[in-house]
Design an enzyme around this catalytic site. Structure first.
Site, PDB file in Angstrom:
ATOM      1  N   PHE A  61      -5.670 101.157 -15.887  1.00 53.49           N
ATOM      2  CA  PHE A  61      -6.579 101.882 -14.985  1.00 53.49           C
ATOM      3  C   PHE A  61      -5.849 102.401 -13.737  1.00 53.49           C
ATOM      4  O   PHE A  61      -5.648 103.614 -13.566  1.00 53.49           O
ATOM      5  CB  PHE A  61      -7.731 100.933 -14.645  1.00 53.49           C
TER       6      PHE A  61
ATOM      7  N   THR B  66      -3.545  91.484  -5.460  1.00 53.48           N
ATOM      8  CA  THR B  66      -5.000  91.532  -5.253  1.00 53.48           C
ATOM      9  C   THR B  66      -5.438  90.714  -4.044  1.00 53.48           C
ATOM     10  O   THR B  66      -4.768  89.742  -3.665  1.00 53.48           O
ATOM     11  CB  THR B  66      -5.703  90.972  -6.526  1.00 53.48           C
ATOM     12  N   ASP B  67      -6.586  91.071  -3.496  1.00 49.20           N
ATOM     13  CA  ASP B  67      -7.134  90.274  -2.383  1.00 49.20           C
ATOM     14  C   ASP B  67      -7.676  88.926  -2.861  1.00 49.20           C
ATOM     15  O   ASP B  67      -7.945  88.040  -2.051  1.00 49.20           O
ATOM     16  CB  ASP B  67      -8.228  91.062  -1.640  1.00 49.20           C
ATOM     17  N   GLU B  68      -7.831  88.769  -4.194  1.00 49.96           N
ATOM     18  CA  GLU B  68      -8.413  87.517  -4.712  1.00 49.96           C
ATOM     19  C   GLU B  68      -7.511  86.314  -4.457  1.00 49.96           C
ATOM     20  O   GLU B  68      -7.962  85.178  -4.548  1.00 49.96           O
ATOM     21  CB  GLU B  68      -8.715  87.641  -6.203  1.00 49.96           C
TER      22      GLU B  68
ATOM     23  N   TYR C 192      -7.113  83.842 -13.047  1.00 49.13           N
ATOM     24  CA  TYR C 192      -6.515  85.154 -12.730  1.00 49.13           C
ATOM     25  C   TYR C 192      -5.887  85.147 -11.349  1.00 49.13           C
ATOM     26  O   TYR C 192      -4.713  85.489 -11.187  1.00 49.13           O
ATOM     27  CB  TYR C 192      -7.590  86.254 -12.833  1.00 49.13           C
TER      28      TYR C 192
ATOM     29  N   ALA D 233      -5.085  82.671  -9.459  1.00 51.20           N
ATOM     30  CA  ALA D 233      -3.993  81.695  -9.342  1.00 51.20           C
ATOM     31  C   ALA D 233      -2.705  82.289  -9.915  1.00 51.20           C
ATOM     32  O   ALA D 233      -1.616  82.099  -9.351  1.00 51.20           O
ATOM     33  CB  ALA D 233      -4.355  80.406 -10.068  1.00 51.20           C
TER      34      ALA D 233
ATOM     35  N   LYS E  11      -1.950  85.498 -10.119  1.00 48.19           N
ATOM     36  CA  LYS E  11      -1.477  86.570  -9.214  1.00 48.19           C
ATOM     37  C   LYS E  11      -0.846  85.947  -7.962  1.00 48.19           C
ATOM     38  O   LYS E  11       0.177  86.432  -7.469  1.00 48.19           O
ATOM     39  CB  LYS E  11      -2.622  87.511  -8.821  1.00 48.19           C
TER      40      LYS E  11
END
Ligand code: NAD
Ligand code: DAU
Length: 350
Positions: free
Chosen positions: A13, A131-133, A156, A158, A160
Site C-alpha cells: 500500500f 509506526t506510532d504503535e 505487530y 512489538a 516493529k
C-alpha cells in the site's frame, strides 16, 4: 543514474505510493523495488510504472539474506527505504511468528547486508519506516512525541519496536547512517481491504456486516497515504542521520464517527438513500489488547523540515471511496481466492 535507491515493500500500500512518487519525481534515480509479493503485495498497484526506464522490480524475501546480498551486489545501492513488513495487527494476533520473522529478522538481514556492502558510509542512508504503535496507547489526553518511551502491546507493534531498536543499534554500534520515522494510520487508494477503511468500503458496497470492535470508541489519527510518501521524501533528503521523526496529521477520529462518515459518503456515491448502510453496523468482540488512542505530535517534522499534510480528511475520504468505486476490477481481484477463504468463517459467525 545519479543514485540507486532500494525501496522494500514497494508493491504494498504505502510502498507503491512511495515508488510512484520517487520514479516520477526523480528521473535520475534508479528505483529498485524489492518485494516478496505476499498476499498484501501486488504489482498491479504499480502498473502505470511498468515501462518507466528508472524503475526495476526484484522479487525477493527480505529474510533470505543471500538473496538480499545478491541485490546489493547487482546494484550499487546508495539508499534504502525499508517498508517491507507484515502490517496487520489482527493477523499478528493469530500468527505472531511470521511477524517476528519478517519484521525483526528481515530488517536485520537488510541492515547486515547494507553494512557489509557499504565500504564507506559517506552519502549512504538506511531509512526505516515504522509506526506510532510502538509507543503503545494514550489515554484521553496527550500526544506521542519522538521521546515517548516504547510500550508496544500487539505482536505487530512489538515486532516493529524490535526492528526500530535494531536500526538504532546498527547506528550506535557500527555507525550505519540511519533514520527512522513513526507514522500514524494511513488511508487511501491501493490499501488492502483488511484494514478498517477499505474493508468497510468494500463491505458497504457488498451489503456485508461492518464489524466494529468493542464499542467503536477507540481513536486513530488518520493521514492520507500520499502525504506520508511526501513526508518520507522530505526526511530521506533532509532528515538528520540518527534521528527519529513522527509523522501524523493531527486528525483524530473515534472509530464509530469515522464509520458513520464512510457510510454517508459511500451511500451518496452509490446513489443509495442517506443512512441505508447504517444497518450494517455490527458490534463484535473487541480486538485483544486493543490500544485505546493514538495521536501523533508531528511538530518536529513541521518545524525542522517544513512538512505539513496537504489534504483535509473529509476530502481524502471522498477521494478514497471514489477510488474504490472506480477500481472495482482491482478490488475484485484482491478479494477473490485466498481472501474469501480468510473471511468465510469470520462472517458466518457475526
Ligand atoms: P502492506 O501490508 O500494504 O505492504 C507490505 C509489503 O511488504 C507488501 O508488498 C508485501 O509483499 C511486502 N513484504 C511482506 N513481507 C515481505 C518479505 N518477507 N520480503 C519482502 N517483502 C515483503 O503494508 P503498508 O500498510 O503499506 O505498510 C508499509 C510499512 O509502513 C510497514 O513497515 C508498516 O509497518 C509501516 N506503517 C504502516 C502504516 C499504515 O497505516 N498502513 C502506518 C505507519 C507505518
Ligand atoms: O497506527 C499505525 C498503524 O495503523 C500501522 O502501523 C498498521 O500497519 C496499520 O494496520 C494500522 O493499525 P490499526 O490496528 O490502527 O489499523 P486497523 O485498520 O486494523 O484498525 C483501525 C481501528 O479500527 C482499530 O481501532 C481497530 C478498528 N477495527 C478494525 C478492523 C479491521 C474495527 O473496529 N473493525 C475492523 O474490522
Amino acid at each position: 543514474m545519479k543514485k540507486n535507491i532500494l525501496i522494500t515493500g514497494g508493491a504494498g500500500f504505502i510502498g507503491s505510493h512511495l515508488v510512484r512518487l520517487f520514479v516520477n519525481k526523480y528521473p535520475d534515480y534508479r528505483i529498485i523495488n524489492l518485494d516478496k509479493l505476499t498476499y498484501a503485495g501486488n504489482l498491479t498497484n504499480l502498473k502505470d510504472l511498468e515501462n518507466s526506464p528508472n524503475y526495476v522490480f526484484e522479487k525477493v524475501d527480505i529474510c533470505d539474506f543471500s538473496a538480499v546480498q545478491t541485490v546489493f551486489a547487482k546494484y550499487s545501492i546508495d539508499g534504502i527505504i525499508h517498508l517491507a513488513a507484515e502490517s496487520h495487527v489482527d493477523r499478528s494476533i493469530k500468527d505472531p511468528f511470521s511477524f517476528a520473522r519478517t519484521n525483526i529478522l528481515g530488517t536485520l538481514s537488510l541492515l547486515q547486508a547494507a553494512k557489509e556492502a557499504w565500504q564507506t558510509f559517506d552519502g549512504k542512508l538506511f531509512y526505516h519506516v515504522s509506526t506510532d504503535e510502538v509507543y503503545g496507547s494514550l489515554g484521553k489526553e496527550g500526544f506521542f512525541t519522538e521521546t515517548t518511551p516504547y510500550q508496544p502491546h500487539s505482536p505487530y507493534s512489538a515486532s516493529k519496536a524490535s526492528s526500530d531498536h535494531f536500526v538504532r543499534a546498527f547506528h550506535d554500534t557500527y555507525g550505519l547512517p540511519t533514520v527512522i520515522s513513526n507514522c500514524s494510520n494511513n488511508y487511501g487508494p491501493y490499501q488492502f481491504p483488511e484494514k478498517l477503511i477499505p474493508l468497510f468500503i468494500n463491505n458497504i458496497i457488498n451489503n456485508k456486516p461492518l464489524p466494529v470492535y468493542g464499542k467503536g470508541e477507540n481513536v486513530r489519527d488518520w493521514l492520507y497515504v500520499v502525504d506520508h510518501a511526501r513526508a518520507i521524501d522530505v526526511i530521506f533528503h533532509s532528515g538528520k542521520i540518527g534521528e527519529t521523526y513522527n509523522i501524523g496529521g493531527f486528525n483524530e477520529w473515534k472509530n464509530i464517527d469515522l464509520i458513520r462518515l464512510m457510510i454517508k459518503v459511500t451511500d451518496i456515491l452509490l446513489g443509495r438513500p442517506e443512512g441505508t448502510s447504517e444497518k450494517l453496523i455490527t458490534f463484535v468482540t473487541d480486538r485483544a489488547g486493543h490500544d485505546l488512542r493514538y495521536a501523533i505530535d508531528s511538530n518536529k517534522l513541521k518545524n525542522e523540515l517544513g512538512w505539513e499534510p496537504s489534504l483535509q480528511f473529509e476530502e481524502g475520504i471522498e477521494k478514497t471511496v471514489r477510488w474504490y468505486l472506480d477500481n472495482s476490477e482491482w478490488l475484485n481481484s484482491v478479494t477473490s481466492g485466498a481472501y474469501q477463504e480468510y473471511y468465510k468463517n469470520y462472517y458466518s459467525k457475526i
